[in-house]
Design a protein around this motif. Structure first.
Motif, short mmCIF file in Angstrom:
data_model
loop_
_atom_site.label_atom_id
_atom_site.label_comp_id
_atom_site.label_asym_id
_atom_site.label_seq_id
_atom_site.Cartn_x
_atom_site.Cartn_y
_atom_site.Cartn_z
N ARG A 1 0.84 -1.21 0.00
CA ARG A 1 0.00 0.00 0.00
C ARG A 1 0.86 1.25 0.00
O ARG A 1 0.56 2.22 -0.68
N SER A 2 1.98 1.23 0.72
CA SER A 2 2.85 2.41 0.80
C SER A 2 3.37 2.81 -0.58
O SER A 2 3.46 4.00 -0.90
N VAL A 3 3.69 1.83 -1.42
CA VAL A 3 4.16 2.12 -2.78
C VAL A 3 3.02 2.68 -3.63
O VAL A 3 3.18 3.69 -4.32
N LEU A 4 1.86 2.05 -3.56
CA LEU A 4 0.72 2.50 -4.37
C LEU A 4 0.26 3.89 -3.93
O LEU A 4 -0.07 4.73 -4.78
N ASP A 5 0.24 4.14 -2.62
CA ASP A 5 -0.12 5.47 -2.11
C ASP A 5 0.87 6.52 -2.59
O ASP A 5 0.48 7.61 -3.01
N LYS A 6 2.17 6.19 -2.54
CA LYS A 6 3.22 7.13 -2.99
C LYS A 6 3.02 7.50 -4.46
O LYS A 6 3.24 8.64 -4.86
N LEU A 7 2.59 6.53 -5.26
CA LEU A 7 2.37 6.76 -6.69
C LEU A 7 1.02 7.41 -6.99
O LEU A 7 0.76 7.80 -8.12
N GLY A 8 0.16 7.49 -5.99
CA GLY A 8 -1.16 8.09 -6.19
C GLY A 8 -2.18 7.14 -6.79
O GLY A 8 -3.21 7.58 -7.31
N VAL A 9 -1.93 5.84 -6.72
CA VAL A 9 -2.89 4.85 -7.21
C VAL A 9 -4.02 4.76 -6.18
O VAL A 9 -3.77 4.64 -4.99
N LYS A 10 -5.25 4.83 -6.65
CA LYS A 10 -6.42 4.83 -5.77
C LYS A 10 -7.14 3.49 -5.84
O LYS A 10 -7.25 2.89 -6.91
N PRO A 11 -7.66 3.03 -4.70
CA PRO A 11 -8.46 1.81 -4.71
C PRO A 11 -9.76 2.02 -5.52
O PRO A 11 -10.34 3.11 -5.48
N LEU A 12 -10.17 0.99 -6.23
CA LEU A 12 -11.43 1.02 -6.98
C LEU A 12 -12.54 0.26 -6.27
O LEU A 12 -13.71 0.54 -6.45
N GLU A 13 -12.14 -0.74 -5.49
CA GLU A 13 -13.11 -1.55 -4.76
C GLU A 13 -12.39 -2.31 -3.65
O GLU A 13 -11.17 -2.30 -3.58
N ARG A 14 -13.19 -2.92 -2.81
CA ARG A 14 -12.65 -3.77 -1.75
C ARG A 14 -13.11 -5.19 -2.06
O ARG A 14 -14.28 -5.40 -2.36
N ARG A 15 -12.17 -6.16 -2.00
CA ARG A 15 -12.48 -7.55 -2.33
C ARG A 15 -12.12 -8.47 -1.17
O ARG A 15 -11.23 -8.14 -0.37
N ARG A 16 -12.77 -9.60 -1.15
CA ARG A 16 -12.52 -10.61 -0.13
C ARG A 16 -11.64 -11.70 -0.74
O ARG A 16 -11.90 -12.17 -1.86
N PHE A 17 -10.60 -12.12 -0.01
CA PHE A 17 -9.66 -13.14 -0.47
C PHE A 17 -9.54 -14.24 0.58
O PHE A 17 -9.54 -13.95 1.77
N ARG A 18 -9.39 -15.46 0.11
CA ARG A 18 -9.11 -16.56 1.02
C ARG A 18 -7.60 -16.60 1.25
O ARG A 18 -6.83 -16.60 0.28
N ALA A 19 -7.20 -16.65 2.50
CA ALA A 19 -5.77 -16.64 2.83
C ALA A 19 -5.55 -17.32 4.17
O ALA A 19 -6.25 -17.02 5.14
N PHE A 20 -4.58 -18.23 4.22
CA PHE A 20 -4.17 -18.85 5.46
C PHE A 20 -5.33 -19.48 6.23
O PHE A 20 -5.44 -19.32 7.44
#
Length: 131
Positions: free
Chosen positions: A37-56
């Motif tokens: 997120r820190s890299v994307l925020d630095k570049l000004g990339v904005k979230p388009l949606e929130r998604r659910r992922f299966r993990a661990f």
């Protein structure tokens, strides 16, 4: 097969001149590319949606957006997950497909994929498979 590490650039499609290089793992079992997120925020990339992922063994929710990726001298726009602190950078399968690449398990690297295409010569006729 071991893990394949790859360095790639990430940029905001609105400002393609500002590229941040990251290093991560190639994972053909992961759909989207994960970038901190820190890299994307630095570049000004904005979230388009929130998604659910299966993990661990459970589920997590993460923001998802679109970012540019520079890999092997080419540029493509791919879906990216806004990774949280301490999450691994991953180049996912949608990015590999967008670049027309596949994993070479023998060499432990990426290589050009054989691209397939379905051809149909006339309306009403069966598709012609080439290969």
């Amino acid at each position: 097969m071991g893990f394949i590490r790859v360095r790639f650039g990430v940029y905001n499609p609105v400002n393609p001149g500002d590229v941040v290089e990251v290093e991560g793992l190639v994972d053909t079992g992961v759909i989207y590319t994960v970038v901190p997120r820190s890299v994307l925020d630095k570049l000004g990339v904005k979230p388009l949606e929130r998604r659910r992922f299966r993990a661990f063994g459970g589920y997590v929710e993460r923001d998802v957006g679109e970012a540019g990726v520079v890999l092997m001298g080419r540029r493509r726009t791919v879906p990216v997950v806004f990774g949280e602190v301490d999450e691994i950078v991953v180049l996912g399968v949608t990015a590999l497909e967008a670049f027309g690449l596949e994993v070479d398990v023998v060499r432990g690297s990426l290589r050009e994929a054989e691209l397939l295409m379905l051809l149909q010569s006339k309306v009403g006729r069966s598709p012609q498979f080439q290969g």
